[in-house]
Design a protein around this motif. Structure first.
Motif, PDB file in Angstrom:
ATOM      1  N   ARG A 275       0.831  -1.204   0.000  1.00 15.01           N
ATOM      2  CA  ARG A 275       0.000   0.000   0.000  1.00 15.01           C
ATOM      3  C   ARG A 275       0.873   1.265   0.000  1.00 15.01           C
ATOM      4  O   ARG A 275       0.552   2.244  -0.668  1.00 15.01           O
ATOM      5  CB  ARG A 275      -0.949  -0.011   1.205  1.00 15.01           C
ATOM      6  CG  ARG A 275      -1.933  -1.187   1.154  1.00 15.01           C
ATOM      7  CD  ARG A 275      -3.002  -1.102   2.229  1.00 15.01           C
ATOM      8  NE  ARG A 275      -3.959  -0.068   1.903  1.00 15.01           N
ATOM      9  CZ  ARG A 275      -4.252   0.969   2.683  1.00 15.01           C
ATOM     10  NH1 ARG A 275      -3.675   1.079   3.863  1.00 15.01           N
ATOM     11  NH2 ARG A 275      -5.117   1.874   2.310  1.00 15.01           N
ATOM     12  N   LEU A 276       1.977   1.221   0.756  1.00 19.39           N
ATOM     13  CA  LEU A 276       2.881   2.381   0.746  1.00 19.39           C
ATOM     14  C   LEU A 276       3.487   2.590  -0.633  1.00 19.39           C
ATOM     15  O   LEU A 276       3.523   3.710  -1.153  1.00 19.39           O
ATOM     16  CB  LEU A 276       4.021   2.176   1.762  1.00 19.39           C
ATOM     17  CG  LEU A 276       3.749   2.536   3.213  1.00 19.39           C
ATOM     18  CD1 LEU A 276       4.939   2.115   4.081  1.00 19.39           C
ATOM     19  CD2 LEU A 276       3.487   4.029   3.385  1.00 19.39           C
ATOM     20  N   VAL A 277       3.964   1.494  -1.239  1.00 17.98           N
ATOM     21  CA  VAL A 277       4.639   1.630  -2.538  1.00 17.98           C
ATOM     22  C   VAL A 277       3.655   2.121  -3.586  1.00 17.98           C
ATOM     23  O   VAL A 277       3.948   3.069  -4.328  1.00 17.98           O
ATOM     24  CB  VAL A 277       5.285   0.288  -2.959  1.00 17.98           C
ATOM     25  CG1 VAL A 277       5.704   0.314  -4.420  1.00 17.98           C
ATOM     26  CG2 VAL A 277       6.489  -0.004  -2.070  1.00 17.98           C
ATOM     27  N   SER A 278       2.461   1.538  -3.639  1.00 15.30           N
ATOM     28  CA  SER A 278       1.553   1.972  -4.705  1.00 15.30           C
ATOM     29  C   SER A 278       1.048   3.384  -4.429  1.00 15.30           C
ATOM     30  O   SER A 278       0.947   4.198  -5.352  1.00 15.30           O
ATOM     31  CB  SER A 278       0.421   0.960  -4.930  1.00 15.30           C
ATOM     32  OG  SER A 278      -0.403   0.934  -3.803  1.00 15.30           O
ATOM     33  N   GLY A 279       0.788   3.717  -3.167  1.00 17.06           N
ATOM     34  CA  GLY A 279       0.342   5.075  -2.853  1.00 17.06           C
ATOM     35  C   GLY A 279       1.413   6.111  -3.164  1.00 17.06           C
ATOM     36  O   GLY A 279       1.134   7.184  -3.709  1.00 17.06           O
ATOM     37  N   MET A 280       2.646   5.793  -2.835  1.00 14.47           N
ATOM     38  CA  MET A 280       3.745   6.737  -3.110  1.00 14.47           C
ATOM     39  C   MET A 280       3.984   6.852  -4.612  1.00 14.47           C
ATOM     40  O   MET A 280       4.275   7.937  -5.116  1.00 14.47           O
ATOM     41  CB  MET A 280       5.021   6.265  -2.400  1.00 14.47           C
ATOM     42  CG  MET A 280       4.970   6.365  -0.887  1.00 14.47           C
ATOM     43  SD  MET A 280       4.910   8.072  -0.291  1.00 14.47           S
ATOM     44  CE  MET A 280       6.622   8.580  -0.519  1.00 14.47           C
ATOM     45  N   ARG A 281       3.870   5.731  -5.321  1.00 13.49           N
ATOM     46  CA  ARG A 281       4.056   5.798  -6.781  1.00 13.49           C
ATOM     47  C   ARG A 281       2.952   6.642  -7.418  1.00 13.49           C
ATOM     48  O   ARG A 281       3.210   7.399  -8.359  1.00 13.49           O
ATOM     49  CB  ARG A 281       4.093   4.391  -7.379  1.00 13.49           C
ATOM     50  CG  ARG A 281       5.432   3.709  -7.140  1.00 13.49           C
ATOM     51  CD  ARG A 281       5.502   2.320  -7.732  1.00 13.49           C
ATOM     52  NE  ARG A 281       6.837   1.751  -7.515  1.00 13.49           N
ATOM     53  CZ  ARG A 281       7.117   0.453  -7.530  1.00 13.49           C
ATOM     54  NH1 ARG A 281       6.149  -0.435  -7.768  1.00 13.49           N
ATOM     55  NH2 ARG A 281       8.346   0.047  -7.331  1.00 13.49           N
ATOM     56  N   GLU A 282       1.745   6.526  -6.884  1.00 16.07           N
ATOM     57  CA  GLU A 282       0.670   7.381  -7.411  1.00 16.07           C
ATOM     58  C   GLU A 282       1.004   8.856  -7.232  1.00 16.07           C
ATOM     59  O   GLU A 282       0.626   9.694  -8.049  1.00 16.07           O
ATOM     60  CB  GLU A 282      -0.650   7.069  -6.701  1.00 16.07           C
ATOM     61  CG  GLU A 282      -1.498   6.043  -7.419  1.00 16.07           C
ATOM     62  CD  GLU A 282      -2.703   5.648  -6.581  1.00 16.07           C
ATOM     63  OE1 GLU A 282      -3.362   6.552  -6.021  1.00 16.07           O
ATOM     64  OE2 GLU A 282      -2.956   4.430  -6.478  1.00 16.07           O
ATOM     65  N   LEU A 283       1.704   9.163  -6.152  1.00 16.40           N
ATOM     66  CA  LEU A 283       2.096  10.559  -5.924  1.00 16.40           C
ATOM     67  C   LEU A 283       3.331  10.944  -6.731  1.00 16.40           C
ATOM     68  O   LEU A 283       3.779  12.087  -6.657  1.00 16.40           O
ATOM     69  CB  LEU A 283       2.365  10.785  -4.436  1.00 16.40           C
ATOM     70  CG  LEU A 283       1.120  10.758  -3.534  1.00 16.40           C
ATOM     71  CD1 LEU A 283       1.525  10.707  -2.069  1.00 16.40           C
ATOM     72  CD2 LEU A 283       0.253  11.985  -3.797  1.00 16.40           C
ATOM     73  N   GLY A 284       3.885   9.980  -7.446  1.00 16.26           N
ATOM     74  CA  GLY A 284       5.017  10.302  -8.301  1.00 16.26           C
ATOM     75  C   GLY A 284       6.373   9.913  -7.753  1.00 16.26           C
ATOM     76  O   GLY A 284       7.396  10.165  -8.375  1.00 16.26           O
ATOM     77  N   PHE A 285       6.405   9.287  -6.584  1.00 15.02           N
ATOM     78  CA  PHE A 285       7.695   8.892  -6.013  1.00 15.02           C
ATOM     79  C   PHE A 285       8.191   7.599  -6.644  1.00 15.02           C
ATOM     80  O   PHE A 285       7.408   6.774  -7.120  1.00 15.02           O
ATOM     81  CB  PHE A 285       7.580   8.723  -4.493  1.00 15.02           C
ATOM     82  CG  PHE A 285       7.478  10.031  -3.757  1.00 15.02           C
ATOM     83  CD1 PHE A 285       8.626  10.692  -3.352  1.00 15.02           C
ATOM     84  CD2 PHE A 285       6.245  10.605  -3.478  1.00 15.02           C
ATOM     85  CE1 PHE A 285       8.544  11.901  -2.666  1.00 15.02           C
ATOM     86  CE2 PHE A 285       6.151  11.815  -2.799  1.00 15.02           C
ATOM     87  CZ  PHE A 285       7.311  12.461  -2.394  1.00 15.02           C
ATOM     88  N   VAL A 286       9.517   7.445  -6.594  1.00 14.07           N
ATOM     89  CA  VAL A 286      10.178   6.313  -7.240  1.00 14.07           C
ATOM     90  C   VAL A 286      10.941   5.528  -6.169  1.00 14.07           C
ATOM     91  O   VAL A 286      11.640   6.122  -5.339  1.00 14.07           O
ATOM     92  CB  VAL A 286      11.160   6.834  -8.324  1.00 14.07           C
ATOM     93  CG1 VAL A 286      11.932   5.689  -8.959  1.00 14.07           C
ATOM     94  CG2 VAL A 286      10.389   7.621  -9.389  1.00 14.07           C
TER      95      VAL A 286
END
Ligand SMILES: *Cc1c(COP(=O)(O)O)cnc(C)c1O
Length: 374
Positions: A275-286
């Motif tokens: 959930r952290l990885v997909s949520g952060m990726r949605e915000l544009g983080f890599v």
């Protein structure tokens, strides 16, 4: 509403109220009630690794590094030669300890975030029969990489050498079966995946090995053999134990079993990671690492390539929103880390992701899809 921040750090971490409440009474360190708690903790930790018949559990006061140093100082003879599989700060720390002890040490240095290749380890061992021990960091917390423990353990055993595992940030969440995966020692501590408070570490050591280590450790306080011997004889820790921390850990173990032990805890941490990885990726983080190497323990994100971003400003913005994050520990690129471990459930992960989105806005990063183009 909690009046304390969420710790997105890999220890100390967010603990349950009941674990904290377990510290609200005093214990006599000689008293049989306290000794029973120590004995029960050690038995339970051995059982988690399916090591009850082969290994002993020795607790050691201090942070996790004290337990690592005690292990290396007690198990290794002056004639030993140790191969350290290094891909981050904790591998470097193990090498530092060995060098301080004056033991011969060779490094397989994979830089910041590449896993050691089991085939290369096998070649190194074949080429150098003097190497007696191999040190592996199970989850290298500095990048979050999950190292290939099973494959490394197999080649070390096939070469007839001893394996010492720093499983500080992994044990309790990731499966370890001492009957399938041979190891001389596995080191962990109270304030990681078992979700206790900081104050002691512990080592699962093969009993037949520890029995041979009397008088080897030059340090009085870090002598793992003496600690074990005294515990066996008296039921007590050799020197003042962190009594409240031990009582809290006992409660943490209860909650660990109630959650379904290792499989239950791993499932929650994996869910947190996903959930952290997909949520952060949605915000544009890599993420630093490819998905295959992402541990369910801690994740490194690259700092956005935006002049408006600084770690300290981002940290403060997150702190104002009740979340403490962790700086990166890479030598080459700017990064920060979010932990998946501790008392973090869906509601807390939602809070973290909302805080990240707001903090990006507060810093006026170019867009919430900030951080893409790199
Ligand atoms: C936390 C940790 C340690 C121990 O660190 P301390 O600060 O001494 O508790 C050692 N190795 C790894 C991989 C860790 O994550």
């Amino acid at each position: 509403m909690r009046n304390e921040p969420l710790l997105l750090t890999p220890g100390p971490l967010t603990t349950s109220l009941t674990v904290k409440q377990a510290m609200l009474r005093d214990w006599g360190s000689w008293d049989s009630d306290f000794n029973q708690i120590t004995a029960a903790i050690c038995q339970q930790l051995l059982a988690v690794a399916n090591a009850v018949d082969t290994h002993v559990c020795v607790p050691m006061q201090g942070s996790g590094t004290f337990a690592v140093e005690a292990t290396l100082a007690t198990l290794l003879s002056p004639q030993s030669k140790t191969l350290v599989l290094m891909n981050g700060a904790y591998g470097q720390r193990a090498a530092r300890i060995l060098q301080g002890l004056g033991h011969e040490t060779v490094l397989l240095d994979m830089g910041d975030y590449l896993p050691p290749d089991p085939e290369e380890v096998a070649l190194r061992l074949a080429a150098d029969p003097q190497i007696s021990h191999v040190v592996l960091i199970h989850c290298e917390t500095s990048s979050g990489i999950l190292n290939p423990l099973e494959a490394i353990a197999a080649v070390v055993a096939a070469a007839g050498r001893e394996l010492i595992i720093d499983s500080m940030s992994a044990f309790g969440a990731l499966p370890v079966d001492a009957q399938q995966l041979p190891f001389a020692a596995l080191i962990s501590s109270a304030n990681k995946c078992f979700e206790g408070v900081p104050g002691f570490g512990f080592v699962l050591v093969r009993k037949t090995l520890l029995e041979q280590c009397k008088g080897r450790c030059a340090s009085l306080s870090l002598d793992l053999y003496d600690q074990w011997h005294y515990l066996q004889k008296t039921g007590q820790w050799r020197f003042t134990p962190p009594t409240h921390v031990v009582a809290a850990f006992y409660q943490a173990l209860r909650e660990y079993h109630a959650e379904g032990g290792q499989p239950g805890r791993l499932a929650r941490y994996q869910r947190n990671r996903d959930r952290l990885v997909s949520g952060m990726r949605e915000l544009g983080f890599v993420t630093l690492l490819d998905d295959a190497w992402l541990s369910p323990i801690i994740i490194t994100f690259l700092s956005p390539d935006d002049p408006a971003f600084s770690f300290s400003a981002f940290y403060q913005a997150m702190k104002q929103r009740g979340v403490l994050i962790y700086p990166g520990k890479l030598t080459e690129v700017e990064s920060f880390r979010l932990g998946c471990i501790g008392q973090l459930h869906d509601a807390e992960i939602n809070q973290v992701l909302a805080a990240v989105a707001e903090s990006c806005q507060a810093l006026a990063l170019s867009s919430p899809e900030i951080c893409l183009e790199r």
